[in-house]
Scaffold this motif. Structure first.
Motif, mmCIF file in Angstrom:
data_model
loop_
_atom_site.group_PDB
_atom_site.id
_atom_site.type_symbol
_atom_site.label_atom_id
_atom_site.label_comp_id
_atom_site.label_asym_id
_atom_site.label_seq_id
_atom_site.Cartn_x
_atom_site.Cartn_y
_atom_site.Cartn_z
ATOM 1 N N PRO A 74 0.880 -1.323 -0.106
ATOM 2 C CA PRO A 74 0.011 0.093 0.005
ATOM 3 C C PRO A 74 0.606 1.157 -0.025
ATOM 4 O O PRO A 74 0.453 2.319 -0.695
ATOM 5 C CB PRO A 74 -0.759 -0.094 1.233
ATOM 6 N N GLU A 111 -6.169 -7.391 -5.650
ATOM 7 C CA GLU A 111 -6.197 -6.094 -5.188
ATOM 8 C C GLU A 111 -5.359 -4.991 -5.694
ATOM 9 O O GLU A 111 -5.804 -3.926 -5.631
ATOM 10 C CB GLU A 111 -5.618 -6.510 -3.554
ATOM 11 N N GLN A 115 -6.466 -1.313 -7.113
ATOM 12 C CA GLN A 115 -6.071 -0.178 -6.595
ATOM 13 C C GLN A 115 -5.297 0.892 -7.627
ATOM 14 O O GLN A 115 -5.386 2.125 -7.589
ATOM 15 C CB GLN A 115 -4.892 -0.321 -5.512
ATOM 16 N N ARG A 116 -5.067 0.197 -8.671
ATOM 17 C CA ARG A 116 -4.328 0.724 -9.933
ATOM 18 C C ARG A 116 -5.154 0.232 -11.079
ATOM 19 O O ARG A 116 -4.570 -0.414 -12.121
ATOM 20 C CB ARG A 116 -2.837 0.514 -10.064
#
Length: 211
Positions: A74, A111, A115-116
């Protein structure tokens, strides 16, 4: 090709050296606390290799490799910023441990893709030990297989080429939804190597009739 590697440990450093020695421009993206070690790594890689910040490596790379422990993902993704349009190689494994060994914890590649969403995520190089990187291409040696998957076919081909040129056999495992399978395969490798007594020299190989 311009390759940004986020992380300069055994995996990121090993791949970066191999690609730099084959003429690719490589930037090892690290935090300031790891800058001296990354600069030493870049010096041993030779060619067009250098140590930079995470953000600089991410901006530089047409291909960006994410090679950090899962708990750091993260923070380094936040530092990397916008990765839209880039081939993003995810070689992380999100694991937990108990007395019996490793346990798959989180669908890591999915995941990261969440996120991107603009990145062209390819799961690859997560089912092997860094020890193999120093032995790739040895005369008469059996090529370890590297498995990859992703939803962007052109991005998969880029990663396939990068893997094959340093000595891997590459097995295309299809769409990104199959990243969970590769992450479970990593759990098996870790269990066999660390808990099953087989050691870190083992690797997976898809065998076909006739050799």
């Amino acid at each position: 090709m311009k390759i940004g590697i986020i992380g300069a440990g055994n995996i990121g450093g090993g791949f970066g050296r191999l690609w730099a020695r084959r003429g690719h421009a490589v930037r090892f993206g690290v935090r300031e606390s790891g800058r001296k070690e990354a600069e030493a790594l870049a010096a041993t890689a030779g060619g067009d290799a250098a140590a930079t910040s995470v953000a600089e490596a991410a901006r530089f790379g047409e291909v960006v490799m994410l090679a950090v422990p899962w708990q750091a993902v993260p923070e380094v993704l936040a530092e990397a910023g916008d990765l839209a349009g880039k081939v993003l190689i995810d070689c992380t494994n999100a694991l937990k441990w108990d007395a019996q060994g490793p346990i798959w914890a989180v669908p890591a590649a999915e995941e990261i893709a969440r996120q991107r969403p603009g990145a062209r995520v390819v799961k690859a190089f997560n089912t092997l030990g860094a020890e193999h990187l120093g032995r790739l291409g040895g005369e008469g040696s059996v090529k370890p297989d590297a498995f990859l998957c992703g939803d962007d076919e052109a991005a998969r081909q880029v990663v396939r080429s990068l893997g094959e040129e340093i000595g891997f056999g590459v097995v295309d495992a299809g769409p990104l939804r199959n990243a969970r399978v590769l992450e479970h395969l990593a759990v098996l490798w870790i269990h066999l190597a660390m808990k099953g007594g087989l050691g870190r020299e083992i690797f997976f190989k898809v065998m076909r009739p006739g050799g």
